[in-house]
Design a protein around this motif. Structure first.
Motif, PDB file in Angstrom:
ATOM      1  N   ILE A 118       0.859  -1.188   0.000  1.00  0.00           N
ATOM      2  CA  ILE A 118       0.000   0.000   0.000  1.00  0.00           C
ATOM      3  C   ILE A 118       0.898   1.241   0.000  1.00  0.00           C
ATOM      4  N   THR A 119       0.551   2.226  -0.843  1.00  0.00           N
ATOM      5  CA  THR A 119       1.386   3.442  -0.952  1.00  0.00           C
ATOM      6  C   THR A 119       0.776   4.577  -0.118  1.00  0.00           C
ATOM      7  N   MET A 120       1.442   5.706  -0.131  1.00  0.00           N
ATOM      8  CA  MET A 120       0.895   6.949   0.452  1.00  0.00           C
ATOM      9  C   MET A 120      -0.429   7.251  -0.230  1.00  0.00           C
ATOM     10  N   PHE A 121      -1.327   7.959   0.488  1.00  0.00           N
ATOM     11  CA  PHE A 121      -2.665   8.247  -0.045  1.00  0.00           C
ATOM     12  C   PHE A 121      -2.663   9.639  -0.683  1.00  0.00           C
ATOM     13  N   ALA A 122      -2.863   9.690  -1.983  1.00  0.00           N
ATOM     14  CA  ALA A 122      -2.685  10.943  -2.731  1.00  0.00           C
ATOM     15  C   ALA A 122      -3.846  11.892  -2.504  1.00  0.00           C
ATOM     16  N   LEU A 140       4.870  17.818   2.165  1.00  0.00           N
ATOM     17  CA  LEU A 140       6.123  17.526   1.442  1.00  0.00           C
ATOM     18  C   LEU A 140       6.687  18.806   0.826  1.00  0.00           C
ATOM     19  N   ASN A 141       5.798  19.682   0.363  1.00  0.00           N
ATOM     20  CA  ASN A 141       6.249  20.961  -0.208  1.00  0.00           C
ATOM     21  C   ASN A 141       6.847  21.842   0.880  1.00  0.00           C
ATOM     22  N   SER A 142       6.215  21.811   2.075  1.00  0.00           N
ATOM     23  CA  SER A 142       6.735  22.662   3.168  1.00  0.00           C
ATOM     24  C   SER A 142       8.082  22.133   3.667  1.00  0.00           C
ATOM     25  N   MET A 143       8.371  20.835   3.397  1.00  0.00           N
ATOM     26  CA  MET A 143       9.678  20.276   3.811  1.00  0.00           C
ATOM     27  C   MET A 143      10.721  20.414   2.704  1.00  0.00           C
ATOM     28  N   GLY A 144      10.296  21.021   1.564  1.00  0.00           N
ATOM     29  CA  GLY A 144      11.244  21.238   0.463  1.00  0.00           C
ATOM     30  C   GLY A 144      11.450  20.016  -0.412  1.00  0.00           C
ATOM     31  N   CYS A 145      10.652  18.936  -0.171  1.00  0.00           N
ATOM     32  CA  CYS A 145      10.828  17.696  -0.959  1.00  0.00           C
ATOM     33  C   CYS A 145      10.152  17.812  -2.320  1.00  0.00           C
ATOM     34  N   LEU A 146       8.985  18.476  -2.323  1.00  0.00           N
ATOM     35  CA  LEU A 146       8.179  18.596  -3.554  1.00  0.00           C
ATOM     36  C   LEU A 146       8.343  20.032  -4.064  1.00  0.00           C
ATOM     37  N   LEU A 147       8.810  20.172  -5.318  1.00  0.00           N
ATOM     38  CA  LEU A 147       9.043  21.514  -5.875  1.00  0.00           C
ATOM     39  C   LEU A 147       8.080  21.759  -7.029  1.00  0.00           C
ATOM     40  N   TYR A 148       7.539  22.986  -7.086  1.00  0.00           N
ATOM     41  CA  TYR A 148       6.550  23.322  -8.121  1.00  0.00           C
ATOM     42  C   TYR A 148       7.137  24.315  -9.126  1.00  0.00           C
ATOM     43  N   TRP A 173       5.366   9.048  -5.127  1.00  0.00           N
ATOM     44  CA  TRP A 173       6.730   8.627  -5.415  1.00  0.00           C
ATOM     45  C   TRP A 173       7.708   9.182  -4.377  1.00  0.00           C
ATOM     46  N   CYS A 174       7.462  10.397  -3.930  1.00  0.00           N
ATOM     47  CA  CYS A 174       8.327  11.025  -2.918  1.00  0.00           C
ATOM     48  C   CYS A 174       8.299  10.231  -1.611  1.00  0.00           C
ATOM     49  N   VAL A 175       7.100   9.838  -1.181  1.00  0.00           N
ATOM     50  CA  VAL A 175       6.992   9.051   0.067  1.00  0.00           C
ATOM     51  C   VAL A 175       7.634   7.681  -0.124  1.00  0.00           C
ATOM     52  N   GLU A 176       7.539   7.123  -1.332  1.00  0.00           N
ATOM     53  CA  GLU A 176       8.204   5.825  -1.606  1.00  0.00           C
ATOM     54  C   GLU A 176       9.718   5.984  -1.460  1.00  0.00           C
ATOM     55  N   LEU A 177      10.298   7.073  -1.970  1.00  0.00           N
ATOM     56  CA  LEU A 177      11.750   7.290  -1.870  1.00  0.00           C
ATOM     57  C   LEU A 177      12.151   7.515  -0.408  1.00  0.00           C
ATOM     58  N   ILE A 178      11.291   8.234   0.324  1.00  0.00           N
ATOM     59  CA  ILE A 178      11.562   8.447   1.763  1.00  0.00           C
ATOM     60  C   ILE A 178      11.521   7.106   2.495  1.00  0.00           C
ATOM     61  N   GLU A 231      10.339  -0.927  11.613  1.00  0.00           N
ATOM     62  CA  GLU A 231       8.994  -1.452  11.262  1.00  0.00           C
ATOM     63  C   GLU A 231       8.169  -0.284  10.728  1.00  0.00           C
ATOM     64  N   ILE A 232       8.525   0.106   9.511  1.00  0.00           N
ATOM     65  CA  ILE A 232       7.885   1.299   8.925  1.00  0.00           C
ATOM     66  C   ILE A 232       7.427   0.986   7.510  1.00  0.00           C
ATOM     67  N   ASN A 233       6.294   1.519   7.095  1.00  0.00           N
ATOM     68  CA  ASN A 233       5.853   1.388   5.688  1.00  0.00           C
ATOM     69  C   ASN A 233       5.266   2.727   5.245  1.00  0.00           C
ATOM     70  N   ALA A 234       4.830   2.781   3.998  1.00  0.00           N
ATOM     71  CA  ALA A 234       4.328   4.051   3.438  1.00  0.00           C
ATOM     72  C   ALA A 234       3.085   4.518   4.192  1.00  0.00           C
ATOM     73  N   ILE A 235       2.325   3.561   4.727  1.00  0.00           N
ATOM     74  CA  ILE A 235       1.100   3.924   5.465  1.00  0.00           C
ATOM     75  C   ILE A 235       1.440   4.745   6.701  1.00  0.00           C
ATOM     76  N   LEU A 236       2.374   4.235   7.501  1.00  0.00           N
ATOM     77  CA  LEU A 236       2.714   4.928   8.761  1.00  0.00           C
ATOM     78  C   LEU A 236       3.393   6.263   8.484  1.00  0.00           C
TER      79      LEU A 236
END
Ligand SMILES: Nc1nc2c(c(CN[C@H]3C=C[C@H](O)[C@@H]3O)cn2[C@@H]2O[C@H](COP(=O)(O)O)[C@@H](O)[C@H]2O)c(=O)[nH]1
Length: 383
Positions: free
Chosen positions: A281-285, A293-301, A331-336, A348-353
């Motif tokens: 299961i991935t992050m929920f879009a 993610l944008n406020s953390m500088g990970c996602l750039l527009y 995709w960003c949360v997957e890379l994280i 013990e971490i996954n994209a959900i948590l």
């Protein structure tokens, strides 16, 4: 290959079988991660900053450790139903994630849609959970009064698919009453919410003996298979979109995935939450995590997209910009997630948590008035 060397594929199948898991070639995939990577590789208005994502992975992991983030965190929220409720809790979560979309308002905090419940004022996602709990309480309180009175007081069985199907009893006005606000603003997309419940009631009646526990049973312990069943059988869960002329639709399946995740978290991986492939299961879009993610500088527009978001312009559902925002967030949360597990293989971490943590964090920031960076504004039933 000489005769006495076992075929590696057969060996792997045997290993899977011995571990009690379905054979590899039956492993279902949802296609969401593949879709997210494709859009990321073909995005021009959204990009990922690798250095910031690496730093975010370190910060997220350490804060999740400090807060002991685990599936149990889900049930610590007062309004969430508890595992002890069994099938009734499954019905609640199914109803909740059927309607878990589009709560943002153009109005101020004081004037926006809000639900009053248990002496508090709930907005956003929590207004949904509060409204459902309130409707069930009203049913419960009415039955309690029943012992004293001789006449029958009928409440609103809002988590019952039989009721959703009943067009005479379950009308738009009844749903309007369930979501009655303590302000003048109505919940966004009320009619669309009724349509989701109506469709789900019909499908559950036709295919799953009118209860979502049978849908979980049909997935046979696979999270991916449950997501695929939801997307196949319910058009209101089929969060798929065309992108740049690609033949295969881009699959984001946000509410189907968060439904599986909420079951897994609520039942802490047991019982109705027991999925052997939950890490698929991935992050929920949605519109909150991209904001974080944008406020953390990970996602750039790109400048045009950044300006549209800052000027609170509506970004149409299914548009190129919107798909880039949603898919690049996945995709960003997957890379994280991969970065955290590279640094801490035992985590013990996954994209959900990670997602739950990011959502809760942006909500805390909003509460403290720190959410200076705006979220994008799209009206849709998908998130
Ligand atoms: N990606 C992601 N999106 C999430 C959630 C949740 C709530 N999950 C709870 C369960 C476990 C967690 O610990 C949370 O306590 C709601 N949403 C989405 O956000 C939007 C509502 O935003 P606002 O109007 O500000 O409340 C709307 O699209 C809704 O679908 C999440 O977790 N992840």
């Amino acid at each position: 290959m000489s005769d006495d060397e076992a075929d590696p594929e057969l060996l792997a199948l045997l290993r899977q079988h011995l571990q009690g898991k379905p054979p590899i070639n039956n492993d279902p995939e949802t296609g969401v991660l593949e879709s997210a990577e494709y859009v990321y590789n073909n995005s021009i208005d959204v990009a990922l900053d690798m250095r910031a994502s690496k730093a975010a992975a370190t910060a997220i992991y350490s804060q999740m450790q400090q807060k002991a983030y685990s599936p149990a965190t889900w049930s610590e929220h007062d309004l969430h139903p508890k595992a002890e409720g069994g099938p009734d809790t499954v019905a609640f979560i199914f109803t909740m994630d059927l309607l878990n979309f589009c709560f943002w308002s153009e109005l101020s905090e004081e004037k926006r849609f809000a639900i009053e419940y248990r002496g508090k004022r709930w907005t956003g996602y929590w207004s949904l959970v509060a409204a459902l709990q309130r409707a069930l309480d009203e049913v419960y309180l009415k039955f309690r009064r029943l012992i004293i009175f001789i006449f029958y007081i009928k409440g609103i069985p809002i988590t019952d698919p039989h009721f959703w199907q009943n067009e005479d009893e379950f009308t738009l006005n009844v749903l309007r009453n369930v979501f009655r606000s303590c302000t003048d603003e109505e919940i966004p997309l009320l009619k669309e919410r009724l349509d989701c419940l109506r469709e789900a009631g019909n499908v559950l009646y036709d295919k799953y003996k009118c209860h979502p526990v049978n849908l979980i049973a049909a997935a046979d312990g696979s999270a991916a298979r449950l997501v695929n069943l939801l997307a196949r059988d319910f058009s209101c869960f089929r969060d798929e979109h065309g992108f740049d002329g690609r033949k295969k639709p881009i699959r984001l399946l946000k509410r189907a995935q968060i439904l599986v995740a909420d079951l897994w978290a609520c039942f802490e991986g047991e019982d109705f939450g027991d999925f052997w492939d939950i890490d698929k299961i991935t992050m929920f879009a949605d519109y909150r995590v991209p904001q974080m993610l944008n406020s953390m500088g990970c996602l750039l527009y790109s400048p045009p997209l950044d300006s549209a978001i800052r000027s609170k312009k509506n970004i149409p559902s299914g548009s190129n910009w919107e798909l880039q925002l949603r898919a690049c967030s996945i995709w960003c949360v997957e890379l994280i997630r991969r970065e955290i597990l590279t640094e801490h293989p035992e985590a013990e971490i996954n994209a959900i948590l990670i997602d739950f943590f990011l959502y809760d964090t942006i909500k805390e920031m909003e509460l403290n008035g720190q959410d200076k960076i705006l979220h994008h504004r799209t009206r849709s039933i998908w998130y």
